[in-house]
Design a protein around this motif. Sequence first.
Motif: not given
Length: 302
Positions: A209-221, A278-292
């Motif tokens: 829940d903490g991730v979901r609420r923060r992701v839409p408002h995170m700075r790009r970097f 967890l992989a599916a959640f990170l993908d869904e949240s846009g937090l599975m970057g190419p390096i990760s």
Amino acid sequence: MMTTSARTGTARRRQEFSERLLQGSVKKSYAPIVDIDWDAPFEPDKFFLPPKVVSIYGTPLWDNMTREQRIELSRQELVNTLSAGIWFENILNQALLRKMMHQDPTAHATHYELTELGDEARHMVMFGKAIAKVGARPVQPKRYQRMIINLLPLTFRGSLLWVAALVGEEIFDSLQRQMLDDPELQPVIQRLMRIHVAEEARHIQFARDGVRRRVPHMRRFTKMWVANINGVGGLFFRRLFTNPVPYHRVGLDPGQARQMARTSRHRREVQVLGFASLAAFLDESGLMGPISRRLWRRSGFL
């Protein structure tokens, strides 16, 4: 940037969600000191980890071991995992305490974080008592690892804290769920895992829940950083699951055993299954970057 109204709405929903988790904690929490029968004897022919999750299961090395040797390796790998669990809970608790220094002490979210901190402290006691009951030495971190453990809480802030919590909790949680009903598992260890799974489920919900609420408002970097640094977790788990200490303790060649474990098709399948949610959640949240993604795949989790 998040607008004031959006920030207020997000904060309110976070408080409501935290209150529900607090109510769940009241209804279903455990005190491992009394909720596990620590005096119950171990069954002589049962495993401490189910055979299918022992690191070298299905390899020629495993096939050449006696049942007694396999049980002993499962015992040592359980101790290795519980030891790592204690150090991770330590890191998480330090990070939560630092975070709470800057929060409203009357807020439901703060109260749930304190509740989670208490849960994790009891889990550390539970893991320590289990290691003592098993009768093996804990696997202690080396000096440089202890230095890292003490530094990590300083870096776990904002979204990175919740992603790190998920990386540390979800993989263990998924693997434990695969073990719970295994008929070859020691009943005392089975009970420990049931308690841990029940309470970690709330912790995982809170972190997600903490991730979901923060992701839409995170700075790009910030988003790019969090999305690519989490892959380091794959390297950590690869090291943990093929730690040479258990192999050495049961008389195996650590280098040979590690190589077999890391190239085992079965082991990769177990890890991929453990990481899938967890992989599916990170993908869904846009937090599975190419390096990760590359690091998780290289470590055998994708």
